[in-house]
Motif scaffolding. Structure first.
Motif, PDB file in Angstrom:
ATOM      1  N   TRP A 119     -16.857   4.369   6.818  1.00 11.74           N
ATOM      2  CA  TRP A 119     -15.435   4.692   6.613  1.00 11.74           C
ATOM      3  C   TRP A 119     -15.079   6.076   7.131  1.00 11.74           C
ATOM      4  N   GLU A 120     -16.109   6.907   7.312  1.00 14.22           N
ATOM      5  CA  GLU A 120     -15.860   8.186   7.992  1.00 14.22           C
ATOM      6  C   GLU A 120     -15.652   7.896   9.468  1.00 14.22           C
ATOM      7  N   ALA A 121     -16.547   7.064  10.021  1.00 11.91           N
ATOM      8  CA  ALA A 121     -16.464   6.750  11.452  1.00 11.91           C
ATOM      9  C   ALA A 121     -15.157   6.031  11.784  1.00 11.91           C
ATOM     10  N   SER A 122     -14.740   5.128  10.915  1.00  7.84           N
ATOM     11  CA  SER A 122     -13.557   4.321  11.220  1.00  7.84           C
ATOM     12  C   SER A 122     -12.257   5.113  11.075  1.00  7.84           C
ATOM     13  N   GLY A 123     -12.352   6.257  10.405  1.00 16.40           N
ATOM     14  CA  GLY A 123     -11.154   7.065  10.194  1.00 16.40           C
ATOM     15  C   GLY A 123     -10.467   6.767   8.875  1.00 16.40           C
ATOM     16  N   HIS A 124     -11.037   5.874   8.070  1.00 14.43           N
ATOM     17  CA  HIS A 124     -10.368   5.524   6.813  1.00 14.43           C
ATOM     18  C   HIS A 124     -10.444   6.639   5.776  1.00 14.43           C
ATOM     19  N   ILE A 125     -11.541   7.408   5.785  1.00 15.84           N
ATOM     20  CA  ILE A 125     -11.621   8.471   4.779  1.00 15.84           C
ATOM     21  C   ILE A 125     -10.632   9.581   5.115  1.00 15.84           C
ATOM     22  N   GLY A 126     -10.566   9.903   6.388  1.00 17.38           N
ATOM     23  CA  GLY A 126      -9.634  10.955   6.785  1.00 17.38           C
ATOM     24  C   GLY A 126      -8.203  10.475   6.883  1.00 17.38           C
ATOM     25  N   GLY A 127      -7.994   9.234   7.278  1.00 16.17           N
ATOM     26  CA  GLY A 127      -6.642   8.864   7.674  1.00 16.17           C
ATOM     27  C   GLY A 127      -5.989   7.686   6.986  1.00 16.17           C
ATOM     28  N   PHE A 128      -6.702   7.000   6.098  1.00 16.76           N
ATOM     29  CA  PHE A 128      -6.106   5.792   5.509  1.00 16.76           C
ATOM     30  C   PHE A 128      -5.270   6.174   4.294  1.00 16.76           C
ATOM     31  N   ASN A 129      -4.297   7.017   4.575  1.00 15.42           N
ATOM     32  CA  ASN A 129      -3.532   7.610   3.482  1.00 15.42           C
ATOM     33  C   ASN A 129      -2.067   7.323   3.666  1.00 15.42           C
ATOM     34  N   ASP A 130      -1.365   7.265   2.584  1.00  9.32           N
ATOM     35  CA  ASP A 130       0.086   7.248   2.661  1.00  9.32           C
ATOM     36  C   ASP A 130       0.598   8.483   1.931  1.00  9.32           C
ATOM     37  N   PRO A 131       1.590   9.164   2.498  1.00  3.18           N
ATOM     38  CA  PRO A 131       2.155  10.319   1.792  1.00  3.18           C
ATOM     39  C   PRO A 131       3.122   9.848   0.703  1.00  3.18           C
ATOM     40  N   MET A 132       2.791  10.135  -0.543  1.00  3.56           N
ATOM     41  CA  MET A 132       3.589   9.604  -1.655  1.00  3.56           C
ATOM     42  C   MET A 132       4.274  10.724  -2.431  1.00  3.56           C
ATOM     43  N   ILE A 133       5.400  10.365  -3.023  1.00  4.32           N
ATOM     44  CA  ILE A 133       6.115  11.326  -3.873  1.00  4.32           C
ATOM     45  C   ILE A 133       6.559  10.580  -5.132  1.00  4.32           C
ATOM     46  N   ASP A 134       6.480  11.253  -6.278  1.00  4.34           N
ATOM     47  CA  ASP A 134       6.842  10.593  -7.543  1.00  4.34           C
ATOM     48  C   ASP A 134       8.184  11.110  -8.061  1.00  4.34           C
ATOM     49  N   ASP A 135       8.998  10.193  -8.535  1.00  4.91           N
ATOM     50  CA  ASP A 135      10.236  10.556  -9.231  1.00  4.91           C
ATOM     51  C   ASP A 135       9.830  10.816 -10.685  1.00  4.91           C
ATOM     52  N   LYS A 136       9.988  12.083 -11.137  1.00  2.00           N
ATOM     53  CA  LYS A 136       9.485  12.433 -12.479  1.00  2.00           C
ATOM     54  C   LYS A 136      10.256  11.711 -13.574  1.00  2.00           C
ATOM     55  N   GLN A 137      11.509  11.380 -13.283  1.00  2.00           N
ATOM     56  CA  GLN A 137      12.317  10.734 -14.326  1.00  2.00           C
ATOM     57  C   GLN A 137      11.915   9.277 -14.541  1.00  2.00           C
ATOM     58  N   SER A 138      11.848   8.507 -13.459  1.00  2.00           N
ATOM     59  CA  SER A 138      11.531   7.090 -13.640  1.00  2.00           C
ATOM     60  C   SER A 138      10.029   6.845 -13.572  1.00  2.00           C
ATOM     61  N   LYS A 139       9.271   7.863 -13.196  1.00  2.00           N
ATOM     62  CA  LYS A 139       7.805   7.759 -13.002  1.00  2.00           C
ATOM     63  C   LYS A 139       7.458   6.782 -11.886  1.00  2.00           C
ATOM     64  N   LYS A 140       8.409   6.504 -11.019  1.00  2.00           N
ATOM     65  CA  LYS A 140       8.126   5.583  -9.903  1.00  2.00           C
ATOM     66  C   LYS A 140       7.610   6.376  -8.708  1.00  2.00           C
ATOM     67  N   ARG A 141       6.729   5.737  -7.937  1.00  2.00           N
ATOM     68  CA  ARG A 141       6.129   6.409  -6.781  1.00  2.00           C
ATOM     69  C   ARG A 141       6.660   5.780  -5.495  1.00  2.00           C
ATOM     70  N   TYR A 142       6.992   6.623  -4.533  1.00  2.00           N
ATOM     71  CA  TYR A 142       7.557   6.131  -3.269  1.00  2.00           C
ATOM     72  C   TYR A 142       6.811   6.716  -2.079  1.00  2.00           C
ATOM     73  N   ARG A 143       6.871   5.994  -0.947  1.00  2.00           N
ATOM     74  CA  ARG A 143       6.369   6.585   0.302  1.00  2.00           C
ATOM     75  C   ARG A 143       7.389   7.603   0.764  1.00  2.00           C
ATOM     76  N   ALA A 144       6.944   8.852   0.944  1.00  2.00           N
ATOM     77  CA  ALA A 144       7.879   9.933   1.248  1.00  2.00           C
ATOM     78  C   ALA A 144       8.631   9.673   2.552  1.00  2.00           C
ATOM     79  N   ASP A 145       7.926   9.183   3.573  1.00  2.00           N
ATOM     80  CA  ASP A 145       8.603   8.957   4.854  1.00  2.00           C
ATOM     81  C   ASP A 145       9.640   7.840   4.747  1.00  2.00           C
ATOM     82  N   MET A 146       9.364   6.858   3.874  1.00  2.00           N
ATOM     83  CA  MET A 146      10.319   5.750   3.730  1.00  2.00           C
ATOM     84  C   MET A 146      11.592   6.194   3.033  1.00  2.00           C
ATOM     85  N   ILE A 147      11.445   7.094   2.046  1.00  2.00           N
ATOM     86  CA  ILE A 147      12.606   7.635   1.348  1.00  2.00           C
ATOM     87  C   ILE A 147      13.522   8.326   2.370  1.00  2.00           C
TER      88      ILE A 147
END
Ligand code: ATP
Length: 485
Positions: free
Chosen positions: A76-104
Motif C-alpha cells: 500500500w506504500e508502493a501503490s500510493g494508498h498510504i500516502g494518497g488514498f485520502n479524502d479531505p474532510m470537514i465536520d459541521d460541529k453543530q450537526s456533527k455531519k462530515r463532508y468532503r471539503a472540496d465537494m462543499i
C-alpha cells in the motif's frame, strides 16, 4: 423506462423478497454494510459467473487468480494508498455531519452559477483548482470555506472544524503479539493482488504480452458518505481485470476495452438508453492514470459510475519493482526487447452491478385493475429460473410437479411452490424475477397421450400448453431469445 424516482422501492422489494438485508439488522444495523439473502446471493452469483465467463473463458490470453484480502503493508506504500488514498474532510460541529471539503466548495460554486454570479464562481473555481499550491491542500481548502463563509448544507451553520485528511483504508492487527508496525490493511481494491502476482503468472501460465489477469473479491473502504444502499458500501465486491500490453499499444487497447465493456453491460440485458461512457477530464485523472473513463448507469440517484476503465501505464509494476527490489519487466522473445508492460484496467463493482440489474428490471404495471410489480431481468441472471406449481394440492398434480422439478433441476434453478392461489404464486415469482412458471393442472394429466402443462412467461404473462418432454427445450429457447423491453 423503469418507473423509479428513488431507491426506496428497490430497498423495500430487496428486503421483502430476500435479495438484500441490512447487516446485523436485529442489532439496529451496521451502516453501509449489507447482507445478501437467498435470492440476492443467487442473482449476485449469476452476475459474477457471467462476468467471469466473459472475462476469462472467452479469451485464451486471460487467466484468473484469487489473491488474499490481507497483503504485505509495503504493497500500500508502493501503490500510493498510504500516502494518497485520502479524502479531505470537514465536520459541521453543530450537526456533527462530515463532508468532503472540496465537494462543499463545488456545491457553493454551482449555487453561485445558478444565481448568475459567474465572476465570483470563476474566481473560487480557480482557487479550488490550485489548492495545495499556496499552503497545504487541507489549509487551502479550509481558507476558501472561511473566506466565502460557506455554510453546512444541512444545518446551515457556519461552525466548522479544520479540514483533515481521512484515510479510507481499514487497518487491523496481524498476529498474536502485534505492535503498531504489524498493522495490516483490509485491501481497498483487488487490483494490487494482481500486480504482485504478475511475475508468478508470467512464470507459470505460459502467457505472452498482451495478456490479462482477472479476479473477483471483497474490497473495503471506510467511505465517509455512505447512504446510498449497496451503491456505496464499506465492504463490497470488485471484479477486476488487468490487461498487460506493450507500451505504445496502450491507447488502442484502452479504446478497445472501453467499448467491449460497454457492450457487455448491454449484453447482460441493461437497456441501452440507461448506459453511457464518461471520460475523466485530463486534469482530474488519478495519479497513476493516463486516461480513464466511467461506464455510467442511470440509477434512480442519477447517472453514476458502475465501472471504471483506466490506462494505468507502467505505474504499478514500476512502483512494485522499486519497493520490492524484484524485476517486474517483460522480455519479448520475438523482438528481443525488454520493457515494463502498460496496464489497461477494467474495474467493476459487483454490488453496483446487482443494484443496476434490479433497477433496470423493476416495473410496476396495471393488470386487470390490479398492480403488479415485476423484475424483467435477463432469465440467465434470474435467481430462480423456473417456478413449478401444482394447481391444487392433489397427489396426481403434486407427483407430476415434483417429477418436473427433478428433471429440470440439473439445468435450471427451480422452485416448487404449492401454497396460496395460483395468482398469488405468479405475483411472488414476478417480484422475484422468475421468467418461467409451470402449472400442472387436471386438463394436462387426464387427457389422452402425453402429459402437458401450462408455461407462463413473466414479461408479457402469455401462456402456452407444452408437452412435459418439451419443457427444457422451450425454456432454453426462451432464455436465448430474451431481449429487454
Ligand atoms: P466512486 O468515485 O463512485 O467512489 P471510485 O472511482 O472510487 O468510485 P474505483 O476505485 O474506480 O471507484 O473502483 C472501481 C469500481 O468499484 C467502481 O466503479 C464501483 O463499481 C466499485 N466501488 C468503488 N467503491 C465502492 C463502494 N464504496 N461501494 C460499492 N462499490 C464500489
Amino acid at each position: 423506462m423503469s418507473n423509479l424516482d428513488s431507491l426506496d422501492k428497490i430497498v423495500s422489494l430487496a428486503k421483502a423478497r430476500g435479495f438484500i438485508f441490512q447487516s446485523s439488522e436485529i442489532y439496529g444495523g451496521l451502516s453501509a454494510v449489507y447482507d445478501y439473502g437467498p435470492l440476492g446471493v443467487e442473482l449476485k452469483r449469476n452476475i459474477r459467473d457471467a462476468w467471469w465467463k466473459e472475462m476469462t473463458r472467452r479469451h485464451d490470453n486471460i487467466v484468473g487468480i484469487d489473491a488474499a484480502i490481507f497483503m504485505h503493508p509495503k504493497v500500500w506504500e508502493a501503490s500510493g494508498h498510504i500516502g494518497g488514498f485520502n479524502d479531505p474532510m470537514i465536520d459541521d460541529k453543530q450537526s456533527k455531519k462530515r463532508y468532503r471539503a472540496d465537494m462543499i466548495i463545488e456545491q457553493y460554486i454551482e449555487k453561485l452559477r445558478k444565481d448568475d454570479k459567474h465572476e465570483e464562481a470563476n474566481a473560487i473555481q480557480e482557487k479550488l483548482d490550485s489548492c495545495g499550491s499556496r499552503k497545504s491542500l487541507t489549509e487551502d481548502l479550509y481558507e476558501i470555506i472561511m473566506e466565502n463563509e460557506i455554510r453546512a448544507p444541512e444545518s446551515g451553520a457556519f461552525d466548522w472544524t479544520e479540514v483533515r485528511q481521512f484515510n479510507l483504508m481499514f487497518k487491523t492487527q496481524f498476529g498474536s503479539t502485534s505492535t503498531e508496525e504489524d498493522g495490516v490493511y483490509l485491501r481497498p481494491e483487488t487490483a494490487q493482488g494482481i500486480f504482485v502476482n504478475y511475475k508468478n503468472v508470467l512464470d507459470t501460465a505460459r502467457v505472452q504480452v498482451p495478456f490479462g489477469i482477472a479476479q473477483t473479491g471483497k474490497a473495503f473502504r471506510n467511505e465517509v458518505v455512505a447512504r446510498q444502499f449497496v451503491f456505496r458500501m464499506r465492504e463490497f465486491e470488485q471484479m477486476e481485470m488487468q490487461y498487460f500490453v506493450k507500451p505504445g499499444t496502450d491507447e488502442a487497447e484502452y479504446d478497445k476495452w472501453l467499448e467491449k465493456r460497454l457492450e457487455w453491460h448491454k449484453m447482460i440485458g441493461i437497456r441501452e438508453e440507461n448506459l453511457r461512457t464518461a471520460p475523466h477530464p485530463e486534469d482530474k485523472l488519478a495519479h497513476y492514470a493516463r486516461a480513464a473513463a466511467d461506464i455510467q448507469y442511470k440509477y434512480p440517484i442519477g447517472w453514476q459510475e458502475v465501472e471504471g476503465i483506466h490506462n494505468r501505464t507502467d505505474f504499478d509494476l514500476t512502483q512494485h519493482a522499486e519497493f520490492s527490489g524484484k524485476k517486474l519487466d517483460y522480455f519479448d522473445q520475438k523482438n528481443q526487447e525488454r520493457f515494463v508492460p502498460y496496464v489497461i484496467e477494467t474495474s467493476v463493482g459487483l454490488d453496483r452491478l446487482t443494484l443496476m440489474v434490479l433497477c433496470d428490471a423493476y416495473r410496476e404495471e396495471e393488470v386487470d385493475g390490479d398492480k403488479r410489480t415485476v423484475l424483467k431481468m435477463n432469465p440467465k441472471l434470474a435467481p430462480t429460473q423456473v417456478g413449478i406449481f401444482p394447481l391444487i394440492k392433489k397427489d396426481k398434480l403434486q407427483d407430476l410437479a415434483h417429477k418436473i422439478e427433478e428433471d429440470l433441476r440439473e439445468e435450471f434453478s427451480v422452485l416448487y411452490d404449492e401454497s396460496g392461489s395460483i395468482g398469488k404464486r405468479y405475483r411472488r415469482q414476478d417480484e422475484a424475477g422468475t421468467p418461467f412458471c409451470i402449472t400442472v393442472d387436471f386438463d394436462g394429466v387426464e387427457s389422452e397421450g402425453e402429459d402437458t402443462v401450462t408455461i407462463r412467461y413473466r414479461d408479457d404473462m402469455s401462456q402456452d400448453r407444452v408437452p412435459v418432454s418439451k419443457l427444457a427445450e422451450v425454456i432454453r429457447n426462451g432464455m436465448k431469445g430474451w431481449k429487454p423491453e
